[in-house]
Design a protein around this motif. Structure first.
Motif, short mmCIF file in Angstrom:
data_model
loop_
_atom_site.label_atom_id
_atom_site.label_comp_id
_atom_site.label_asym_id
_atom_site.label_seq_id
_atom_site.Cartn_x
_atom_site.Cartn_y
_atom_site.Cartn_z
N ARG A 118 0.98 -1.18 0.17
CA ARG A 118 -0.03 0.03 -0.09
C ARG A 118 0.92 1.39 -0.16
O ARG A 118 1.63 1.47 1.03
N ILE A 119 0.81 1.97 -1.12
CA ILE A 119 1.55 3.27 -1.12
C ILE A 119 0.72 4.39 -0.85
O ILE A 119 -0.22 4.79 -1.60
N GLY A 120 0.62 4.91 0.29
CA GLY A 120 -0.19 5.98 1.02
C GLY A 120 0.48 7.32 0.91
O GLY A 120 1.84 7.33 0.55
N VAL A 121 -0.12 8.27 1.25
CA VAL A 121 0.32 9.67 1.34
C VAL A 121 1.41 9.91 2.53
O VAL A 121 2.30 10.56 2.29
N THR A 122 1.06 9.24 3.28
CA THR A 122 2.38 9.37 4.69
C THR A 122 3.34 8.29 4.78
O THR A 122 4.37 8.50 5.32
N SER A 123 2.80 7.06 4.16
CA SER A 123 3.90 6.16 4.31
C SER A 123 3.56 4.86 3.24
O SER A 123 2.62 4.96 2.71
N ARG A 168 -0.38 -7.46 -4.61
CA ARG A 168 -1.09 -6.53 -5.40
C ARG A 168 -0.37 -5.24 -4.79
O ARG A 168 0.31 -5.09 -3.86
N VAL A 169 -0.45 -4.11 -5.91
CA VAL A 169 0.29 -2.69 -5.34
C VAL A 169 -0.82 -1.96 -5.41
O VAL A 169 -1.74 -1.71 -6.57
N VAL A 170 -1.30 -1.10 -4.24
CA VAL A 170 -2.54 -0.39 -3.98
C VAL A 170 -1.99 0.93 -3.82
O VAL A 170 -1.19 1.40 -3.06
N VAL A 171 -2.24 1.77 -4.98
CA VAL A 171 -1.70 3.41 -4.83
C VAL A 171 -3.03 4.09 -4.39
O VAL A 171 -4.02 4.27 -4.95
N GLY A 185 10.57 1.04 -5.88
CA GLY A 185 12.06 0.27 -5.62
C GLY A 185 12.21 -0.43 -4.52
O GLY A 185 13.11 -1.12 -4.25
N ARG A 186 11.53 -0.24 -3.38
CA ARG A 186 11.46 -1.05 -2.06
C ARG A 186 10.67 -2.24 -2.33
O ARG A 186 10.82 -3.26 -1.32
N ILE A 187 9.93 -2.78 -3.22
CA ILE A 187 9.15 -3.83 -3.54
C ILE A 187 10.30 -4.89 -4.02
O ILE A 187 10.25 -4.84 -5.14
N ASP A 188 10.53 -5.85 -3.33
CA ASP A 188 11.59 -6.87 -3.91
C ASP A 188 11.10 -7.80 -4.68
O ASP A 188 12.00 -8.46 -5.21
N VAL A 189 9.80 -7.99 -4.78
CA VAL A 189 9.48 -9.03 -5.59
C VAL A 189 9.47 -8.42 -7.45
O VAL A 189 9.03 -9.37 -8.07
N TYR A 208 -3.43 -2.67 -8.42
CA TYR A 208 -2.89 -3.43 -9.45
C TYR A 208 -2.33 -4.65 -9.03
O TYR A 208 -1.40 -4.81 -7.99
N GLU A 209 -2.43 -5.76 -9.79
CA GLU A 209 -2.00 -7.00 -9.63
C GLU A 209 -0.52 -7.08 -10.20
O GLU A 209 -0.40 -6.65 -11.33
N VAL A 210 0.37 -7.69 -9.54
CA VAL A 210 1.50 -7.71 -10.05
C VAL A 210 2.10 -9.12 -9.57
O VAL A 210 1.35 -10.07 -8.68
N ARG A 211 3.10 -9.70 -10.29
CA ARG A 211 3.50 -11.28 -10.10
C ARG A 211 5.09 -11.02 -10.05
O ARG A 211 5.69 -9.75 -10.29
#
Length: 385
Positions: A118-123, A168-171, A185-189, A208-211
């Motif tokens: 989860r990519i949020g506004v504060t963290s 999943r990546v949630v923006v 850049g910090r998502i190591d998968v 967004y679904e990612v693999r």
């Protein structure tokens, strides 16, 4: 004698045919009829698994009465070689036929384990969760900050090594492009580099679904394509007489709306305030633009604005400059973009926090000052608690 033998043989053949027919009908009923499963279960099909091992596992779990009948049915329907890897929810009473369809149809996982970034506004956080088939809900197992150097939770390591774990990546709405790039850049998968920070406002907040092994730049492209489509559709359906001449200007407005309110029902009212100000030649006078001019979207300011910052002339200080700032100040979601294209018809030109998470709107300075006095009283009471 030969007549007797022939007659007996014919009788046995007829009986055998009837028995075989009955067996076939029984097997068909077993295959298509309700199954013995009393509670929902999550069936995991590993990559490269074969129908035999899957049916045996289902029989051991009590989901089917006969692995053999299920295999025969799958083979008869030409689905034996169509197994799809993944985690699939099987409901109580599901027939063998229904289960075969579920595990061969494929598609997105309907249960199992998930790691959500989860990519949020504060963290930026990673959430690790397992699906509880009995309740039909996901249960959080662990959570950690993507920017932390602390060891990852054991549950993360466990699921990270499972081949059927979904990612999943949630923006969130209102994050900046720098924040998205930094978090990815910090998502190591994921693999690959992102060449520079995308234009502010160009990324569509969404899930967004990612693999494992997906390219980061390709995900950025996906976000940009989606945002372009959202913006183009909203621009095509905009109302008349808006004070901006291009979709790009409307996107700037949408980003300001996004940063000014988190209350969905207020977006069109906030939009009306800024549109009214522009139409009347007033300055926008909005703090989020000033903050963006200071941070450049790289993280959170973490303090209040200083008087000197409100007085200093910068391209983003809407207390000083007329009109819109030169670029968006964040990535707005669809609702804020649509609000910018279709603001509510009001005479409001002021708004201030009302203490409930929303805002009090006003048409006149006198009413606005009264609303400000109420808000300051609320702030004082909270400070004394």
């Amino acid at each position: 004698m030969w007549k007797s033998v022939a007659s007996n043989a014919l009788t046995l053949l007829i009986v055998g045919i009837f028995l075989l027919g009955g067996l076939v009908l029984w097997g068909k009923d077993q295959y298509t009829g309700p199954g013995p499963l009393a509670e929902a279960i999550c069936v995991r099909v590993q990559p490269g698994a074969r129908m035999g091992s899957v049916t045996n596992d289902l029989e051991e779990k009590g989901a089917v009465t006969s692995a053999s009948i299920m295999r025969i049915g799958a083979d008869y329907s030409d689905k034996t070689d169509q197994l799809k890897a993944g985690s699939f929810l099987v409901q109580p009473g599901a027939s063998m036929e229904e289960i075969v369809d579920i595990i061969t149809r494929g598609g997105a996982n309907s249960c199992g384990s998930q790691i959500i970034y989860r990519i949020g506004v504060t963290s930026a956080q990673a959430e690790v969760r397992d699906f509880d088939a009995a309740s039909g809900h996901y249960v959080e197992k662990a959570e950690f900050d993507l920017s932390s150097d602390a060891p990852k939770p054991e549950d993360f390591t466990r699921l990270r090594n499972q081949s059927d774990t979904a990612y999943r990546v949630v923006v969130a709405e209102g994050v900046t492009s720098w924040q998205v790039v930094d978090a990815l850049g910090r998502i190591d998968v994921m693999d690959g580099e992102i060449a520079g920070v995308p234009d502010e406002g160009s990324l569509a907040p969404d899930s967004y679904e990612v693999r494992v092994g997906d390219d980061r730049a390709a995900l950025i492209d996906q976000m940009q394509t989606k945002q372009r489509l959202i913006l183009a559709d909203a621009w095509a359906n905009r109302v008349e007489d808006l004070p901006y001449d291009s979709p790009e200007e409307a996107l700037i407005m949408a980003s300001i709306i996004e940063k000014e309110t988190g209350v969905a029902s207020e977006r069109r009212q906030v939009a009306s305030v800024f549109v009214n100000r522009l139409n009347q030649g007033m300055r926008l006078q909005t703090d989020p633009t000033v903050i963006y001019g200071i941070t450049k979207g790289e993280g959170v300011l973490g303090r209040g604005l200083r008087r000197s910052e409100l007085d200093r002339e910068t391209p983003y200080n809407t207390y000083v400059i007329p009109g819109l700032p030169p670029t968006p100040i964040a990535n707005p979601g669809r609702a804020s973009i649509e609000a910018a294209m279709d603001p509510e018809q009001t005479d409001f030109i002021f708004f201030v926090a009302d203490g409930s998470g929303g805002h009090a709107f006003a048409e006149t300075l006198a009413d606005h000052n009264a609303n400000v006095a109420k808000w300051r009283q609320i702030e004082a009471e909270r400070a004394n608690q």
